[in-house]
Design a protein around this motif. Structure first.
Motif, short mmCIF file in Angstrom:
data_model
loop_
_atom_site.label_atom_id
_atom_site.label_comp_id
_atom_site.label_asym_id
_atom_site.label_seq_id
_atom_site.Cartn_x
_atom_site.Cartn_y
_atom_site.Cartn_z
N ALA A 107 0.83 -1.21 0.00
CA ALA A 107 0.00 0.00 0.00
C ALA A 107 0.86 1.26 0.00
N ILE A 108 1.95 1.23 0.77
CA ILE A 108 2.85 2.39 0.81
C ILE A 108 3.44 2.65 -0.58
N TYR A 109 3.84 1.57 -1.25
CA TYR A 109 4.41 1.72 -2.59
C TYR A 109 3.41 2.35 -3.56
N LEU A 110 2.17 1.86 -3.55
CA LEU A 110 1.17 2.39 -4.46
C LEU A 110 0.79 3.83 -4.11
N ASP A 111 0.81 4.13 -2.83
CA ASP A 111 0.42 5.46 -2.39
C ASP A 111 1.50 6.51 -2.62
N ARG A 112 2.75 6.15 -2.29
CA ARG A 112 3.81 7.16 -2.28
C ARG A 112 5.02 6.86 -3.15
N GLY A 113 5.06 5.67 -3.75
CA GLY A 113 6.16 5.36 -4.64
C GLY A 113 7.34 4.69 -3.94
N TYR A 114 8.36 4.40 -4.73
CA TYR A 114 9.49 3.59 -4.26
C TYR A 114 10.28 4.26 -3.14
N SER A 115 10.56 5.56 -3.26
CA SER A 115 11.43 6.22 -2.29
C SER A 115 10.84 6.20 -0.87
N TYR A 116 9.53 6.46 -0.76
CA TYR A 116 8.88 6.41 0.56
C TYR A 116 8.86 4.98 1.09
N CYS A 117 8.59 4.04 0.19
CA CYS A 117 8.55 2.63 0.57
C CYS A 117 9.93 2.17 1.07
N GLU A 118 10.96 2.56 0.36
CA GLU A 118 12.33 2.21 0.74
C GLU A 118 12.69 2.81 2.10
N LYS A 119 12.32 4.06 2.30
CA LYS A 119 12.63 4.73 3.57
C LYS A 119 11.91 4.06 4.73
N PHE A 120 10.66 3.68 4.54
CA PHE A 120 9.88 3.01 5.58
C PHE A 120 10.51 1.67 5.94
N ILE A 121 10.90 0.90 4.93
CA ILE A 121 11.52 -0.41 5.18
C ILE A 121 12.84 -0.24 5.93
N HIS A 122 13.61 0.78 5.57
CA HIS A 122 14.86 1.03 6.30
C HIS A 122 14.57 1.39 7.75
N ASN A 123 13.60 2.27 7.97
CA ASN A 123 13.30 2.71 9.34
C ASN A 123 12.71 1.62 10.21
N LYS A 124 11.75 0.87 9.67
CA LYS A 124 10.99 -0.09 10.47
C LYS A 124 11.54 -1.50 10.46
N VAL A 125 12.32 -1.83 9.43
CA VAL A 125 12.83 -3.21 9.33
C VAL A 125 14.34 -3.25 9.48
N ILE A 126 15.05 -2.59 8.60
CA ILE A 126 16.51 -2.71 8.56
C ILE A 126 17.18 -2.08 9.78
N ASP A 127 16.88 -0.81 10.05
CA ASP A 127 17.53 -0.12 11.17
C ASP A 127 17.15 -0.72 12.52
N SER A 128 15.91 -1.19 12.64
CA SER A 128 15.42 -1.69 13.93
C SER A 128 15.68 -3.17 14.17
N TYR A 129 15.79 -3.96 13.11
CA TYR A 129 15.82 -5.41 13.28
C TYR A 129 17.01 -6.13 12.65
N VAL A 130 17.66 -5.50 11.70
CA VAL A 130 18.70 -6.23 10.96
C VAL A 130 20.07 -6.04 11.59
N ASP A 131 20.54 -7.12 12.20
CA ASP A 131 21.89 -7.18 12.77
C ASP A 131 22.59 -8.33 12.06
N ILE A 132 23.42 -8.01 11.08
CA ILE A 132 24.00 -9.04 10.21
C ILE A 132 24.78 -10.12 10.97
N PRO A 133 25.66 -9.77 11.92
CA PRO A 133 26.37 -10.83 12.66
C PRO A 133 25.43 -11.78 13.40
N LYS A 134 24.35 -11.25 13.99
CA LYS A 134 23.39 -12.11 14.69
C LYS A 134 22.61 -12.97 13.71
N LEU A 135 22.26 -12.38 12.58
CA LEU A 135 21.49 -13.12 11.58
C LEU A 135 22.28 -14.28 10.99
N GLU A 136 23.60 -14.12 10.91
CA GLU A 136 24.43 -15.19 10.35
C GLU A 136 24.29 -16.48 11.13
#
Length: 247
Positions: free
Chosen positions: A140-169
């Motif tokens: 819905a975010i992508y359709l509403d606001r396009g790729y840049s907003y969608c990318e920023k949201f995923i970085h804020n809510k998923v990558i920055d908050s949850y992605v820890d590469i050493p732990k994920l390994e």
């Protein structure tokens, strides 16, 4: 009197839409331009709603789109962050980030279930509803606001908050795959055996044994064969961990 009642109903609906809009803004971090995309992202198929052209109005197609958007943004992030990672490594890491378990966690943490419109009993949704509507929300975010907003949201809510590469390994996303891979490498015979099948259709339970070289190594019980196999494999993994980790 009719005009008065219509006014009350109209004001009530406007108030509900306003509350929905305000809550969305807090989660998104920006104002939606077209709220209909988000309404669709939280509409369950049990409502049997149709859009103006007669097509189903629910989150399922948005879920497909959101899954693709998540995959592309996370793939780009991993490509940039891990320049030494080969294709196999990057694919495995992306799978860990977008695993059903992780997406369910994201959906629960954002409390997206509060927005669901459904005619089905919430007890029958299943755990994956959280991840499904999270993916639809991304769509819905992508359709509403396009790729840049969608990318920023995923970085804020998923990558920055949850992605820890050493732990994920070191994170295991499927004990079943891990144990099967070990059995195949060590040329061991294995199979999953359903030894119990109880309950009515809506609340069915399956008991599964994992047998390796004619010995029962792990058992699992769950509401689906797939989940029961995963539980049995997890118990087998911990029983054989020392051997498996040496692979």
């Amino acid at each position: 009197m009719r005009k008065f009642l219509k006014k009350i109903i109209r004001n009530s609906r406007s108030q509900e839409d306003g509350i929905f809009f305000d809550k969305l803004c807090k989660i998104l971090g920006f104002k939606p331009l077209n709220i209909i995309f988000y309404t669709k992202a939280f509409t369950h198929r049990s409502t049997n709603k149709l859009d103006k052209t007669g097509n189903p109005f629910n989150y399922e197609r948005l879920e497909f789109l959101g899954d693709a958007m998540l995959g592309s943004v996370i793939a780009a992030h991993l490509y940039n962050e891990v320049p030494t990672g080969d294709e196999g490594y990057l694919t495995k890491m992306r799978s860990k980030i977008v695993s059903r378990e992780h997406l369910n966690e994201l959906g629960r943490d954002l409390n997206l279930i509060q927005f669901i419109e459904s005619k089905a009993n919430p007890l029958h949704f299943g755990e994956n509803i959280h991840g499904n509507i999270f993916e639809a929300f991304i769509g819905a975010i992508y359709l509403d606001r396009g790729y840049s907003y969608c990318e920023k949201f995923i970085h804020n809510k998923v990558i920055d908050s949850y992605v820890d590469i050493p732990k994920l390994e070191g994170k295991v996303i499927s004990y079943k795959s891990l144990v099967i891979e070990w059995c195949q490498k060590e040329k061991k015979q294995f199979f999953f055996d359903v030894f119990d099948d109880t309950g009515v259709e809506d609340q069915k339970y399956f008991g599964v044994k994992l047998i390796i070289d004619q010995k029962i190594i792990g058992k699992g019980r769950a509401t689906s064969k797939k989940k029961a196999e995963e539980k049995a494999a997890k118990r087998a993994y911990f029983a054989l961990q020392e051997k498996i980790d040496k692979k």
